[in-house]
Scaffold this active site. Structure first.
Site, PDB file in Angstrom:
ATOM      1  N   ASP A 135       0.863  -1.184   0.000  1.00 24.54           N
ATOM      2  CA  ASP A 135       0.000   0.000   0.000  1.00 24.54           C
ATOM      3  C   ASP A 135       0.899   1.233   0.000  1.00 24.54           C
ATOM      4  O   ASP A 135       1.787   1.347   0.848  1.00 24.54           O
ATOM      5  CB  ASP A 135      -0.888   0.007   1.252  1.00 24.54           C
ATOM      6  N   ARG A 205      -1.269  -9.982  -8.926  1.00 21.73           N
ATOM      7  CA  ARG A 205      -2.515  -9.421  -9.452  1.00 21.73           C
ATOM      8  C   ARG A 205      -2.440  -7.894  -9.501  1.00 21.73           C
ATOM      9  O   ARG A 205      -2.856  -7.253 -10.459  1.00 21.73           O
ATOM     10  CB  ARG A 205      -3.667  -9.850  -8.535  1.00 21.73           C
ATOM     11  N   GLU A 207       0.172  -6.029  -9.739  1.00 20.26           N
ATOM     12  CA  GLU A 207       1.099  -5.613 -10.806  1.00 20.26           C
ATOM     13  C   GLU A 207       0.378  -5.597 -12.153  1.00 20.26           C
ATOM     14  O   GLU A 207       0.524  -4.653 -12.944  1.00 20.26           O
ATOM     15  CB  GLU A 207       2.262  -6.606 -10.847  1.00 20.26           C
TER      16      GLU A 207
HETATM   17  C1  LIG Z   1      -1.634  -3.149  -2.712  1.00 24.95           C
HETATM   18  S1  LIG Z   1      -1.891  -4.731  -2.023  1.00 24.95           S
HETATM   19  C2  LIG Z   1      -0.803  -5.741  -2.967  1.00 24.95           C
HETATM   20  C3  LIG Z   1      -1.122  -7.214  -2.842  1.00 24.95           C
HETATM   21  C4  LIG Z   1      -0.175  -8.182  -3.571  1.00 24.95           C
HETATM   22  N1  LIG Z   1       1.158  -8.186  -2.994  1.00 24.95           N
HETATM   23  C5  LIG Z   1      -0.108  -7.916  -5.052  1.00 24.95           C
HETATM   24  O1  LIG Z   1       0.950  -7.451  -5.524  1.00 24.95           O
HETATM   25  O2  LIG Z   1      -1.115  -8.177  -5.751  1.00 24.95           O
HETATM   26  C6  LIG Z   1      -1.054  -4.624  -0.454  1.00 24.95           C
HETATM   27  C7  LIG Z   1      -1.530  -5.675   0.563  1.00 24.95           C
HETATM   28  O3  LIG Z   1      -0.755  -5.591   1.752  1.00 24.95           O
HETATM   29  C8  LIG Z   1      -1.597  -5.933   2.853  1.00 24.95           C
HETATM   30  N2  LIG Z   1      -0.972  -5.392   4.079  1.00 24.95           N
HETATM   31  C9  LIG Z   1      -0.797  -4.083   4.375  1.00 24.95           C
HETATM   32  N3  LIG Z   1      -0.189  -3.953   5.563  1.00 24.95           N
HETATM   33  C10 LIG Z   1       0.041  -5.211   6.032  1.00 24.95           C
HETATM   34  C11 LIG Z   1       0.643  -5.725   7.217  1.00 24.95           C
HETATM   35  N4  LIG Z   1       1.150  -4.911   8.138  1.00 24.95           N
HETATM   36  N5  LIG Z   1       0.701  -7.068   7.364  1.00 24.95           N
HETATM   37  C12 LIG Z   1       0.202  -7.899   6.415  1.00 24.95           C
HETATM   38  N6  LIG Z   1      -0.381  -7.462   5.278  1.00 24.95           N
HETATM   39  C13 LIG Z   1      -0.456  -6.137   5.077  1.00 24.95           C
HETATM   40  C14 LIG Z   1      -2.919  -5.287   2.497  1.00 24.95           C
HETATM   41  O4  LIG Z   1      -4.003  -5.894   3.184  1.00 24.95           O
HETATM   42  C15 LIG Z   1      -2.990  -5.499   0.985  1.00 24.95           C
HETATM   43  O5  LIG Z   1      -3.701  -6.662   0.648  1.00 24.95           O
END
Ligand SMILES: C[S@@+](CC[C@H](N)C(=O)[O-])C[C@H]1O[C@@H](n2cnc3c(N)ncnc32)[C@H](O)[C@@H]1O
Length: 225
Positions: A135, A205, A207
């Site tokens: 994020d 996904r 990306e």
């Molecule tokens: C923008 S998404 C990207 C998901 C995946 N890595 C992708 O590239 O499709 C970022 C993910 O990080 C998770 N996330 C954010 N902070 C986190 C934390 N402290 N621990 C575990 N997951 C976290 C969010 O819930 C979100 O699903």
């Protein structure tokens, strides 16, 4: 862009979404019945892993799944807090048409905040760490929420063994500039940076969505000195 030095340590609070669309009965079942069979740390790996890898924020889980399939003797801990994402990975592991799904031996799910998990890892116990499209928190006042942060760099450096790798990818220009800045200010890792996904990095996904939307991802590979 404010300099990374001097910003406050990031608090352990989750700001993103944890709950999304209402869950279907099958998803409820996956969370209640299947997840406890592969929850980290309650359920150890079903083998003695050659190495331990950790993915932070696995999203829909396609990246963690691909890693686990391609590296059957490596123990992979995949962390995510967003319920629908957790269900996506669970559905992949326990498809509807399989009556008695069996959890993989080398993949475990951690369904809580990855930051305390990383802090709890023993020194030099990890061989790879993955942070794919975190994020971005693009507003400057939210910078401390970003996972790429001087505090986490020190923590990741402690948990990774010498020669271990931390992979980071982002499509967000603010996060890209921020990451470059944080990485330029540290001495734990040697860094390579590219605009083409390196060989052996499974796609994600998020990306795919970024590329369709015309955004240019950047991929960093950090090697622990
Ligand atoms: C923008 S998404 C990207 C998901 C995946 N890595 C992708 O590239 O499709 C970022 C993910 O990080 C998770 N996330 C954010 N902070 C986190 C934390 N402290 N621990 C575990 N997951 C976290 C969010 O819930 C979100 O699903």
């Amino acid at each position: 862009m404010s300099a990374p030095e001097g910003i406050k340590p990031p608090p352990d609070r989750l700001y993103g979404r944890i709950k999304g669309k209402k869950l279907r009965p099958r998803q409820e079942w996956l969370l209640a019945e299947f997840l406890p069979r592969l929850s980290w740390p309650e359920v150890p790996f079903g083998l003695t892993p050659r190495e331990i890898w950790l993915e932070v924020g696995f999203g829909g889980g396609e990246h963690a799944y691909a890693l686990a399939e391609a590296n059957p003797d490596t123990g992979i801990i995949a962390a995510e807090v967003f319920e629908n994402g957790i269900c996506s990975l669970l559905s992949r592991l326990a498809p509807d048409d399989v009556a008695e799904p069996v959890p993989p031996l080398n993949l475990r799910l951690f369904t809580d905040d990855a930051r305390p998990l990383l802090r709890g890892m023993a020194d030099a116990s990890l061989s790879k760490l993955f942070l794919m499209f975190p994020d971005p928190w693009p507003k400057a006042r939210h910078a401390k929420r970003r996972f790429v942060h001087p505090e986490h760099l020190a923590e990741a450096a402690r948990a990774l063994r010498p020669g271990g790798e931390w992979r980071i990818a982002s499509d967000d220009p603010t996060y890209q500039a921020w990451t470059d800045e944080v990485l330029a200010a540290q001495t734990h890792f040697t860094v390579t940076r590219t605009e083409t996904r390196p060989e052996g990095w499974p796609p994600t996904r998020y990306e795919a969505k970024a590329i369709v939307a015309g955004r240019q991802p950047i991929y960093w590979s950090l090697t622990r000195r």
